[in-house]
Design an enzyme around this catalytic site. Structure first.
Site, PDB file in Angstrom:
ATOM      1  CD  GLU A 297      -1.792  -2.204   1.834  1.00 28.32           C
ATOM      2  OE1 GLU A 297      -0.515  -2.524   2.153  1.00 28.32           O
ATOM      3  OE2 GLU A 297      -2.594  -2.905   1.901  1.00 28.32           O
TER       4      GLU A 297
ATOM      5  CG  PHE B  11     -10.161  -9.273  11.694  1.00 28.51           C
ATOM      6  CD1 PHE B  11      -8.838  -9.428  12.281  1.00 28.51           C
ATOM      7  CD2 PHE B  11     -10.113  -9.286  10.535  1.00 28.51           C
ATOM      8  CE1 PHE B  11      -7.735  -9.978  11.446  1.00 28.51           C
ATOM      9  CE2 PHE B  11      -9.075  -9.875   9.558  1.00 28.51           C
ATOM     10  CZ  PHE B  11      -8.086 -10.091  10.179  1.00 28.51           C
ATOM     11  CD  GLN B  12      -7.549  -6.996   8.101  1.00 20.95           C
ATOM     12  OE1 GLN B  12      -8.550  -6.906   7.299  1.00 20.95           O
ATOM     13  NE2 GLN B  12      -6.581  -7.728   7.758  1.00 20.95           N
TER      14      GLN B  12
ATOM     15  CE  LYS C 242     -17.146  -6.946   4.210  1.00 12.36           C
ATOM     16  NZ  LYS C 242     -16.575  -8.008   4.597  1.00 12.36           N
TER      17      LYS C 242
ATOM     18  CG  MET D 121      21.727  13.530   3.901  1.00 14.29           C
ATOM     19  SD  MET D 121      22.842  14.694   3.200  1.00 14.29           S
ATOM     20  CE  MET D 121      21.972  15.503   1.857  1.00 14.29           C
TER      21      MET D 121
HETATM   22  C1  LIG Z   1      11.823   6.736   5.912  1.00 19.26           C
HETATM   23  C2  LIG Z   1      13.110   7.425   6.215  1.00 19.26           C
HETATM   24  N1  LIG Z   1      14.220   6.803   6.971  1.00 19.26           N
HETATM   25  C3  LIG Z   1      15.127   7.475   7.455  1.00 19.26           C
HETATM   26  C4  LIG Z   1      15.423   8.693   6.698  1.00 19.26           C
HETATM   27  C5  LIG Z   1      16.761   9.468   7.129  1.00 19.26           C
HETATM   28  N2  LIG Z   1      17.700   9.499   6.002  1.00 19.26           N
HETATM   29  C6  LIG Z   1      17.785  10.610   5.503  1.00 19.26           C
HETATM   30  S1  LIG Z   1      18.886  10.535   4.151  1.00 19.26           S
HETATM   31  C7  LIG Z   1      19.213   8.968   4.646  1.00 19.26           C
HETATM   32  C8  LIG Z   1      20.260   8.124   3.843  1.00 19.26           C
HETATM   33  C9  LIG Z   1      19.887   7.808   2.275  1.00 19.26           C
HETATM   34  O1  LIG Z   1      20.750   6.931   1.973  1.00 19.26           O
HETATM   35  P1  LIG Z   1      20.555   6.480   0.624  1.00 19.26           P
HETATM   36  O2  LIG Z   1      19.156   5.878   0.180  1.00 19.26           O
HETATM   37  O3  LIG Z   1      21.643   5.306   0.206  1.00 19.26           O
HETATM   38  O4  LIG Z   1      20.948   7.536  -0.353  1.00 19.26           O
HETATM   39  P2  LIG Z   1      22.370   8.445  -0.313  1.00 19.26           P
HETATM   40  O5  LIG Z   1      22.067   9.620   0.754  1.00 19.26           O
HETATM   41  O6  LIG Z   1      23.322   7.613   0.029  1.00 19.26           O
HETATM   42  O7  LIG Z   1      22.227   9.090  -1.671  1.00 19.26           O
HETATM   43  C10 LIG Z   1      18.461   8.475   5.743  1.00 19.26           C
HETATM   44  C11 LIG Z   1      18.518   7.172   6.545  1.00 19.26           C
HETATM   45  C12 LIG Z   1      14.647   9.224   5.809  1.00 19.26           C
HETATM   46  N3  LIG Z   1      14.767  10.340   5.195  1.00 19.26           N
HETATM   47  N4  LIG Z   1      13.469   8.545   5.472  1.00 19.26           N
END
Ligand SMILES: Cc1ncc(C[n+]2csc(CCOP(=O)(O)OP(=O)(O)O)c2C)c(N)n1
Lengths: 566, 165
Positions: A49, A111-112, A161, A475
């Site tokens: 989803e 349920f659900q 539902k 990042m």
């Molecule tokens: C759902 C979610 N969880 C955690 C984060 C925190 N976060 C921001 S950037 C990042 C790293 C992303 O790594 P990657 O997808 O390998 O991309 P890169 O920065 O290496 O280009 C994280 C964990 C987020 N933005 N979204």
């Protein structure tokens, strides 16, 4: 017309010119899925989803239409939450139809059962719980109207539902009557005289554009304002593409990873005209120092945005489709005067832009991510629909793609949702089957919704998935390097044994790999030439930083420039 | 500075949750909130007292106005208005102290609505300071067992109703 609630939904969707829905079936929406089946209504079955709701969001961003997603009660509905919040933060029009347990079971922890109305209240523009079939057409009519008008946003319609199965005399309301919802279209035009007066007084004016211009499809009017005034322009992440990157007055993106010129111009300007922006902290840096020398004029459709973060000296509340043409009308008469008066300033800021451009360290042994983005830009003439996930790659795309068209960068700007990219790209491709859709994604974020590759294969959505694979959560690792003494807590992905090429192939998607710079162009060309979906696993160096960078909470002129001399 | 807002909303389930959720999420400083039926069956009137400067006050009004079920907000601080709150106060009362309590009640033009061997319940409507003052006296001299207060409601003085302001 006597029909069931489920059939009424199909009729309502047709009335709203919806030709495709994204979703996933389940117990409480069985009757609705039966009606979809019988009506042969186009439905994209994603694998999750969350995939469905991001796909509906990508569809909406790419086409400007309302995206529609369907999920069942309980876990189906709660799986939509991240996607709804993502759409809410970026003002994306969505209608989410969720099943709810039958009326007699509501409130008994059945349920659900999940109170999705309660859960989504802070992340929707509005929401409904429909317990009587007679209320259904009105709720749907209102939901679409609210989602699409004013400042757009997601609306949830939760339907019990038994309502799907109940029969009634269906009639779709002709119009919406909501006492408490009257989006302003046309504002007070006398304010525009004052805006013009400020524009004529300013010595160092700056136009600051954001996602509102993309959302209101006002880029033509914006360009006119920019051409008539001669004022330099900066953009937020969400505003990229609403003015072509190569426009001679453009200074690039502002904020944490903005250009030197954009950040310095913001600090130095004496008039800042914000158009469809919300002064997010990633843009402003230290709020008290943001554009501290400037008077601020704020154009927005949402009165609640005015004075929320930055105090505006003048406010123009209304739809940009009204305010920009009306302002242009006035600016036209003083065009030469304005251009003359900003000539020196424009020259100064454009010099900054030229002297301190975005650069990166060239490295002949490694594939540099910025070079990948530039190459893709060149191969697609800056004309593709670009989708990103969240992380370093997102910023490199923003910096180096050179967007030319509005609605050509689809990215989760406000919520910063990893896992957004792949499903959003499918939705965009579904809405724009003839446009090239290219996704840039990190190796971390790719894994968050990689199941949707299977959906790409099944529906043959020919998206090109470019994984900028640095074997780490780039990042976050960058912040650890800069602010946490290089202690890489849980950000290395080197232990991962996943082979993205094989993963793609296992799901019926072509897989390619780039490990050396000399393979880049050829492989990208090969990928672009494949008629179906493709994954390209592009190996980039692990340790790279996104520059420039304004540390969180610092002033915009306190940039770490990195690659360029500091 | 304090502002008293009359917020007219659709009389529908969930509206109060919407409003209170928004107030807490945006961390607005709300002093009191009181809701009740109005002259129109489909409208509920919520009186909200907000504490904060002009900018904060404006944000409260603008953010609340964005809710689809909020029909109209009028700032009653800007016009002449009557402001009232109702309080029920249960105070310790023995045969010996009753007459003193009755005296206090008369001075405040409050009324006694329940009496038994150990307690009395007093009803008072008025502005906040008057209710505070009564509570103070009763608590100091006799001891209060419990208090229920409605929060402030307000109506403008002139002929123009909030919905038309
Ligand atoms: C759902 C979610 N969880 C955690 C984060 C925190 N976060 C921001 S950037 C990042 C790293 C992303 O790594 P990657 O997808 O390998 O991309 P890169 O920065 O290496 O280009 C994280 C964990 C987020 N933005 N979204």
């Amino acid at each position: 017309m006597i029909i069931t609630g489920a059939e009424a939904i199909i009729e309502s969707l047709k009335n709203e010119n919806v030709d495709v829905v994204f979703g996933y079936p389940g117990g409480s929406v069985l009757t609705l899925y039966d009606a979809l089946y019988q009506a042969k209504f186009r439905h994209i079955l994603t694998k999750h989803e969350q995939g469905a709701v991001h796909a509906a969001d990508g569809y909406a961003r790419a086409t400007g239409k309302v995206g529609v997603v369907i999920a069942t009660s309980g876990p189906g509905a709660t799986n939509l939450v991240t996607g709804i919040a993502t759409a809410y933060m970026d003002s994306i029009p969505l209608v989410a139809i969720t099943g709810q347990v039958s009326v007699p079971l509501i409130g008994r922890d059945s349920f659900q059962e999940a109170d999705i109305r309660g859960i989504t209240t802070p992340i929707t523009k509005h929401n409904y719980l429909v317990k009587k079939v007679e209320d259904l057409p009105g709720a749907l009519k209102e939901a679409f109207y609210i989602a699409r008008t004013g400042r757009p946003g997601p609306v949830v319609v939760d339907i019990a539902k038994d309502v799907f199965a109940a029969s009634f005399d269906y009639q779709y309301p002709e119009e919406v009557k909501l006492r408490g919802y009257r989006p302003v279209f046309e504002g007070d035009s006398s304010i525009l005289d004052k805006v013009l007066a400020e524009m004529r007084l300013a010595q160092k004016p700056l136009i600051f554009v954001g996602g509102g211009v993309n959302l209101s499809d006002s880029s033509k009017e914006l360009k006119e304002l920019i051409d008539l005034s001669g004022f330099p322009v900066i953009s937020t992440l969400m505003g990229l593409g609403c003015l072509a990157n190569d426009h001679p007055q453009f200074l690039g993106m502002v904020g944490m990873h903005g250009t030197y010129a954009a950040n310095m111009a913001t600090t130095e300007c004496d008039l800042l005209i914000g158009i469809g922006v919300r002064f997010d902290d990633r843009v402003t840096g230290l709020l008290s120092e943001f554009a501290a020398k400037a008077k601020i004029i704020h154009f927005d459709i949402d009165p609640a945005e005015i004075n929320k973060n930055v105090i505006a000296n003048l406010r123009v509340v209304g739809d940009m489709r009204w305010s920009l043409p009306a302002l242009n009308q006035e600016v036209r008469n003083v065009s030469d005067e304005l251009k003359g008066q900003v000539r020196t300033w424009l020259e100064k800021v454009r010099n900054w832009y030229k002297e301190k451009p975005l650069t990166y360290v060239q490295n002949s042994d490694s594939v540099m991510p910025q070079a990948v983005v530039e190459k893709v830009s060149q191969l697609t003439q800056g004309d593709a629909v670009i989708v990103t996930d969240v992380g370093q790659h997102q910023m490199w795309v923003a910096q180096f793609y050179g967007f030319k068209n509005p609605r050509s960068l689809l990215t989760s700007g406000g919520l910063g949702t990893m896992g957004y990219g792949l499903p959003a790209a499918l939705g965009a491709q579904c809405g724009l089957p003839d446009r090239p859709v290219i996704l840039f994604v990190g190796d971390g974020g790719f894994m968050m919704n990689c199941q949707e590759l299977a959906a790409a294969a099944e529906f043959n959505f020919p998206v090109k998935v470019l994984i900028l694979n640095n074997q780490c959560l780039g990042m976050v690792a960058q912040w650890q390097r800069m602010f946490y003494g290089g202690r890489y807590s849980q950000t290395s992905l080197k232990g991962s044994a996943t082979d993205f090429v094989k993963l793609a192939e296992a799901m019926g998607v072509a897989g390619l790999r780039v490990s050396k710079p000399e393979e880049l162009e050829k492989t990208l060309q090969e990928a672009l030439a494949i008629p179906g979906p493709v994954v390209v696993d592009i190996r980039i160096p692990e340790v790279l930083d996104v520059f420039p960078m304004v540390p969180a909470g610092a002033c915009l002129d306190q940039m770490m420039l990195g690659g360029i001399e500091e | 500075m304090k502002h008293t807002l009359a917020v007219l909303v659709e009389n529908k389930p969930g509206v109060l949750t919407h409003i209170s959720g928004l107030i807490s999420r945006r961390a607005f400083n709300i002093e009191s909130i009181a809701a009740g039926y109005t002259e129109e069956a489909d409208t509920t009137r919520i009186t909200i007292v907000v504490e904060g400067d002009e900018i904060e006050q404006e944000q409260v009004v603008n953010q609340l106005s964005k809710l689809v079920d909020v029909i109209k907000i009028s700032d009653l601080t800007a016009v002449e208005s009557i402001q009232r709150e109702l309080a029920l106060i249960k105070v310790k009362a023995s045969a010996a102290t009753r007459s003193d309590i009755i005296n206090i009640v008369e001075i405040f033009r409050a009324s006694i609505v329940d009496v038994n061997r150990e307690t009395m319940v007093i009803e008072l409507s008025g502005d906040e300071t008057k209710i505070d003052a009564l509570c103070q006296v009763l608590d100091d001299d006799h001891g209060i067992i419990e208090i229920a207060r409605t929060g402030k409601i307000a109506l403008s003085r002139g002929p123009i109703p909030a919905k038309e302001q």
